[in-house]
Motif scaffolding. Structure first.
Motif, PDB file in Angstrom:
ATOM      1  N   PRO A 145       0.699  -1.270   0.007  1.00 44.32           N
ATOM      2  CA  PRO A 145       0.026   0.022   0.058  1.00 44.32           C
ATOM      3  C   PRO A 145       0.896   1.433   0.021  1.00 44.32           C
ATOM      4  O   PRO A 145       0.377   2.235  -0.624  1.00 44.32           O
ATOM      5  N   ASN A 146       1.998   1.144   0.510  1.00 46.47           N
ATOM      6  CA  ASN A 146       2.950   2.289   0.444  1.00 46.47           C
ATOM      7  C   ASN A 146       4.416   1.849   0.635  1.00 46.47           C
ATOM      8  O   ASN A 146       4.465   0.524   0.869  1.00 46.47           O
ATOM      9  N   ASP A 170     -14.494   0.536  -4.232  1.00 46.87           N
ATOM     10  CA  ASP A 170     -13.223   1.480  -4.081  1.00 46.87           C
ATOM     11  C   ASP A 170     -12.017   0.875  -3.494  1.00 46.87           C
ATOM     12  O   ASP A 170     -10.882   1.516  -3.417  1.00 46.87           O
ATOM     13  N   GLU A 171     -12.365   0.045  -2.683  1.00 47.61           N
ATOM     14  CA  GLU A 171     -11.209  -0.848  -1.834  1.00 47.61           C
ATOM     15  C   GLU A 171     -10.553   0.048  -0.884  1.00 47.61           C
ATOM     16  O   GLU A 171      -9.499  -0.303  -0.550  1.00 47.61           O
ATOM     17  N   GLU A 172     -11.216   1.457  -0.547  1.00 47.60           N
ATOM     18  CA  GLU A 172     -10.221   2.052   0.570  1.00 47.60           C
ATOM     19  C   GLU A 172     -11.576   3.078   1.013  1.00 47.60           C
ATOM     20  O   GLU A 172     -12.575   3.552   0.439  1.00 47.60           O
ATOM     21  N   THR A 173     -11.177   3.356   2.533  1.00 51.15           N
ATOM     22  CA  THR A 173     -11.990   4.525   2.981  1.00 51.15           C
ATOM     23  C   THR A 173     -11.131   5.022   4.179  1.00 51.15           C
ATOM     24  O   THR A 173     -10.040   4.667   4.410  1.00 51.15           O
ATOM     25  N   GLU A 176      -6.058   5.599   7.374  1.00 51.76           N
ATOM     26  CA  GLU A 176      -6.359   5.135   6.077  1.00 51.76           C
ATOM     27  C   GLU A 176      -6.769   3.721   6.040  1.00 51.76           C
ATOM     28  O   GLU A 176      -5.871   3.073   6.722  1.00 51.76           O
ATOM     29  N   THR A 177      -7.756   3.045   5.318  1.00 50.27           N
ATOM     30  CA  THR A 177      -8.135   1.882   5.328  1.00 50.27           C
ATOM     31  C   THR A 177      -8.091   1.486   3.920  1.00 50.27           C
ATOM     32  O   THR A 177      -8.587   2.093   3.227  1.00 50.27           O
ATOM     33  N   ARG A 178      -7.753   0.257   3.812  1.00 50.11           N
ATOM     34  CA  ARG A 178      -7.891  -0.413   2.481  1.00 50.11           C
ATOM     35  C   ARG A 178      -8.436  -1.800   2.727  1.00 50.11           C
ATOM     36  O   ARG A 178      -8.389  -2.598   3.755  1.00 50.11           O
ATOM     37  N   LEU A 233     -10.223  -5.545   0.522  1.00 49.48           N
ATOM     38  CA  LEU A 233     -10.241  -6.404  -0.607  1.00 49.48           C
ATOM     39  C   LEU A 233     -11.197  -7.638  -0.331  1.00 49.48           C
ATOM     40  O   LEU A 233     -10.989  -8.041   0.783  1.00 49.48           O
ATOM     41  N   ALA A 287      -9.161  -6.309   5.536  1.00 51.54           N
ATOM     42  CA  ALA A 287      -8.974  -5.015   5.648  1.00 51.54           C
ATOM     43  C   ALA A 287      -7.840  -4.755   6.540  1.00 51.54           C
ATOM     44  O   ALA A 287      -7.400  -5.568   7.245  1.00 51.54           O
TER      45      ALA A 287
END
Length: 207
Positions: A9-10, A175-178, A192-194, A196, A204
């Motif tokens: 994710p990063n 969107d797979e994120e919020t 930040e959350t992701r 799938l 998550a």
């Protein structure tokens, strides 16, 4: 070695997910466990839990760690001896590990209709937008549960409640994120959350 998925994710964070298809014996044979970890495995009543525990050790190896590099604090939160942050999860036939330079949390859950029965126990604010999304209600409930469980693992503070202290901002499954918030002891924390979905499961992670 069924490493199912690797996500980045990063630049400071990596997620690895394992599909647990091997037998208990096949998972146990290659790993070296500390005595206390071996005792913990042998004390598990379910082979599914034993395989989940061992698959996590295989995921550690994917990161270059061994069982000896992992320890738990008094709240049950896992830590790595090199100072990096880690979170661990397993559910039925999948397990996951996230490792990062910052605090993180991860959760995997099997998607099941019965989550709707307990929704009132962990959903508060989110009902305002969930009631208008009947077609993917169970999927969204599962995502919210995974996000809140991930937040709980990250914060690891006794007394925190999913319904009262954790908020998940409205989202679309595609969107797979919020964004999620912790509101606790007159302080607010933004994460930040992701997420799938795969093979009937939801994962998550938060950072």
């Amino acid at each position: 070695m069924p490493l199912y998925k690797t996500l980045s994710p990063n630049s400071q964070t990596t997620v690895k997910i394992w599909n647990i298809t091997e037998s208990y014996e096949a998972l146990l044979q290659p790993v070296k466990l500390r005595d206390e970890s071996m005792a913990r495995v042998l004390g598990m009543k379910s082979e599914l839990h034993q395989r989940g525990f061992l698959s996590v050790r295989h995921l550690l190896a994917e990161f270059g760690y061994t069982d000896a590099d992992l320890y738990y604090d008094e709240n049950g939160k896992p830590h790595l001896k090199d100072g990096k942050y880690i979170s661990i999860t397993h559910s039925f036939t999948f397990s996951g590990v996230i490792v990062s330079d910052t605090e993180v949390g991860i959760d995997i859950e099997k998607q099941r209709q019965k989550i709707g029965v307990i929704a009132h126990k962990f959903i508060g604010y989110e009902f305002d937008y969930l009631l208008n999304t009947a077609e993917d209600y169970i999927n969204k409930l599962t995502i919210i549960w995974c996000i809140k469980e991930s937040l709980y693992k990250l914060f690891a503070t006794p007394g925190m409640l999913f319904r009262e202290h954790f908020l998940v901002i409205p989202f679309m499954v595609k969107d797979e994120e919020t964004i999620a918030w912790i509101d606790y002891n007159d302080r607010k924390y933004r994460y930040e959350t992701r997420f799938l979905e795969f093979d009937g499961f939801t994962c998550a992670y938060v950072c």
